[in-house]
Scaffold this active site. Structure first.
Site, PDB file in Angstrom:
ATOM      1  N   LYS A 117     -13.779  -2.053  -2.830  1.00 56.43           N
ATOM      2  CA  LYS A 117     -14.368  -0.723  -2.669  1.00 56.43           C
ATOM      3  C   LYS A 117     -13.397   0.371  -3.080  1.00 56.43           C
ATOM      4  CE  LYS A 117     -15.171  -1.512   1.604  1.00 56.43           C
ATOM      5  NZ  LYS A 117     -15.478  -1.190   3.004  1.00 56.43           N
ATOM      6  N   LYS A 130      -9.734  -9.198  -6.892  1.00 53.56           N
ATOM      7  CA  LYS A 130     -10.906  -9.227  -6.030  1.00 53.56           C
ATOM      8  C   LYS A 130     -11.757  -7.977  -6.225  1.00 53.56           C
ATOM      9  CE  LYS A 130     -10.566 -10.521  -1.768  1.00 53.56           C
ATOM     10  NZ  LYS A 130     -10.132 -10.632  -0.362  1.00 53.56           N
ATOM     11  N   LYS A 137       0.827  -1.213   0.000  1.00 55.38           N
ATOM     12  CA  LYS A 137       0.000   0.000   0.000  1.00 55.38           C
ATOM     13  C   LYS A 137       0.856   1.255   0.000  1.00 55.38           C
ATOM     14  CE  LYS A 137      -4.029  -2.105   2.192  1.00 55.38           C
ATOM     15  NZ  LYS A 137      -4.964  -2.084   3.342  1.00 55.38           N
TER      16      LYS A 137
END
Length: 435
Positions: A300, A297, A196
């Site tokens: 959101k 996947k 990240k």
């Protein structure tokens, strides 16, 4: 969105084991309890040797506590619902987990002659959500909306407690204690932070993103989970929690001085935390992939809203998203062909929203279909499955007094458990605790 210790006094034959599970945006837990001695129970019951032989063995009672949660960031999508919340509902109603294995690949099985009593806690993990910037104007509504969706999807406040993570202060307080007891180089090894941070740039990410695995560990340890269902992607975070337990218990929970502190505080002199064991969860729930890329996947955080089906999307939006979703140029629809991930993903969704059907039944139905035939059928199945959830959500969200009362009751119940573990941790470290 993508879920800690307790000390409870019970009779000698009563004991408890908790279970908690986590995912990057999903958390879930199973609990240990301190039981009375077996001698106390033996003194309480008198039987002759003949009666003892004739009577069936008494069942032990195990309390199994489950804590799970999802982040209130963005809208809950089909992957959150099918992969997590729907499983919570099934466990709440049946008391059974999806099949899971330990780290050695052995399947977990319940002991014979044991009656399991479940305690279910489902939280909205808003503290985890703020590891990346959130709009203050949206966070409260997103939190309440997430809680309302739990209830709309089938979480029953009469059977399970629903609460907001930040409403139980022990989560953040224990996280700080563990932050101070955890070496920095342990966190530097965490792969998810590296991934990240590399995308966002280390200069722009907050310290919370670096330390959130410790908050996750606090969530687990607060409820004394000895088995933690996790996906393969969370194995590293669970191993961190295990390392923290070993270090903390070794550093602070040994020797005569520790026993004296416990006696003075009026708590048992057991180690403060239970070391959790991983339950690697098999594909019990649907693994829902992106509509734009069947190898990733559903997420959101994907900037393309068309990549996901949100649980609250109107029927027309759902139909349009499925109509435009990525497919391939090959004829027919088939399962488990590694060269056709989008085909497998859409069939998985079709099966998941029709739980009474089998793969064989569905394959028979779609064997002669083209994409133009299958997509409308899939869209109608998804719309039909989500319609009652959307209707119930509107009812729950419209009654804010009811929703907040459910969250208050859940937070009070969770706090009662969490504060006992937090006190044990504070006593272990030598803090002055209120009487």
């Amino acid at each position: 969105m993508k879920v800690s210790p307790i000390i409870v006094t019970m009779m000698a034959s009563l004991y408890s084991r908790p279970c908690l599970s986590f995912a990057p945006t999903l958390l879930s837990s199973m609990t240990r309890q301190y039981g009375a001695s077996t001698k106390l129970f033996a003194d309480a019951v008198t039987t002759t040797s003949e009666e003892a032989k004739a009577a069936p063995p008494k069942k032990k009672i195990r309390t199994r506590r489950i804590l799970s949660g999802v982040q209130p960031t963005g809208s809950l999508h089909l992957g959150n619902y099918l992969g997590a919340i729907k499983q919570w509902v099934e466990f709440q109603n049946t008391g059974e987990f999806a099949s899971a294995e330990n780290l050695e690949g052995e399947e977990f099985k319940e002991e014979e002659n044991v009656e399991v009593v479940n305690e279910n806690f489902f939280c909205v993990v808003d503290l985890h959500a703020i590891t990346v910037p959130q709009d203050p104007g949206d966070l409260e509504e997103a939190t309440l909306a997430s809680a309302a969706l739990y209830i709309a999807a089938g979480i029953d406040p009469k059977k399970s407690k629903v609460f907001v993570q930040s409403h139980v202060s022990a989560h953040s307080e224990l996280a700080w204690l563990l932050n101070c007891a955890t070496p920095m180089n342990w966190l530097e090894r965490m792969i998810q932070f590296k991934d990240k941070a590399s995308k966002a740039g280390t200069s722009s990410v907050g310290v919370g993103l670096f330390t959130y695995p410790i908050l996750m560990a606090a969530d687990i340890l607060l409820y004394q989970a000895d088995r933690v269902p996790v996906g393969e992607d969370q194995r590293q975070h669970l191993e961190l929690a295990r390392d923290i337990v070993r270090r903390f218990n070794s550093e602070y929970c040994k020797g005569g001085a520790y026993k004296k502190r416990c006696k003075k505080a009026g708590i048992p002199s057991y180690p403060a935390f239970t070391e959790p064991e991983a339950m690697i969860v098999k594909a019990g729930g649907a693994r829902v992939m992106s509509l734009a890329d069947g190898t990733n996947k559903m997420s959101k955080s994907d900037p393309a809203d068309g990549s996901r089906i949100n649980v609250l999307d109107p029927p027309k939006v759902i139909r349009d998203k499925i109509k435009r979703c990525k497919t391939d140029a090959l004829p027919g629809v088939e399962w488990d062909n590694p060269e056709r991930p989008e085909s497998t993903n859409l069939l998985n969704i079709y099966l998941a929203v029709q739980p009474d059907r089998t793969r064989e039944d569905i394959l028979e139905e779609v064997k002669d279909m083209k994409w133009g035939d299958f997509k409308p059928v899939l869209a109608e199945a998804v719309v039909a499955h989500l319609e009652p959830i959307q209707k119930r959500y509107a009812e729950v969200r419209a009654d804010e007094d009811y929703l907040r009362s459910v969250l208050k009751e859940g937070a009070d119940a969770a706090d009662e458990i969490a504060q006992k573990t937090l006190k044990a941790a504070k006593v272990s470290m030598g803090f002055s605790v209120p009487k």
